[in-house]
Motif scaffolding. Sequence first.
Motif: not given
Length: 282
Positions: A116-121, A223-227, A231-232, A246-255
Amino acid sequence: MTGRMSSPSASLDYEQAGELKIGQVGIANLRVRTLDVTQLVREMRERVERAPKLFGRAAVIVDFGGLSRTPDPDTAQALIDGLRQAGVLPVALAYGTREIEQLAEQLGLPLLAKFRAQYEPVGASAGSGAAGGAVGGASAPTSTATADAPARQAVAAKAAPAQAAQIKAAPASKPGLVQKTPVRSGQQLYADNRDLTVLSTVGAGAEVIADGSIHVYGPLRGRALAGAQGNTDARIFCREFHAELVAIAGHYKVIEEVPKELRGKAVQIWLDQEELKIAALD
């Protein structure tokens, strides 16, 4: 569109009841924003139908921290059962309040506070509620917060020099991790508190994760998950884009969500006001 899936035949003309974010090791965090079991189950079924290889039987952590009240056990159980019928596997609740802890016991599910802590500001308190945008439990009453404001400001003013000194003394982040050989299907590579550079291929079914940015100098097929820790400002760069997700700070898109003209191209991926952007590199 980031982290919001819809039926291929229907446009997103309604507010999503649940916001899905992708975390490490392929675990998804479903933050419930509207406690509408029918809508939540429908949204999850659409995600699974659209990308079955990614979401079919995926582990999901259910996060009730965005709600003003903790659900009653019967409603929560109905959601858990519905999500299983939709094709995913709820494995835990995200830690929030004492009521959430009791609910987890009643449902027979564990709590995962670290996830949970990974997604807190950054800077958000554990007691922040939905109004503050955090994942935690209900916020304190307004009257109490107003009454305590002068005292908190005075304490903050005294603590500012010490905090500044701590920031200056903070250790630098680790040097970037460089992977020279291919990351093959089934493998996972994680750059803890640093950037990741892959000089070769990221194969289909492979997963590369970094707390910083990710650079791939060969084809990116997995799959590539940054931040990964929230880290936004992190970015993803690759020379040949075929990524499953692909995802950055949990926000993602699929192919399936990526324009066809960008597939196979050199691209960069970044987050702009919680929307994932993908553009060709010049």
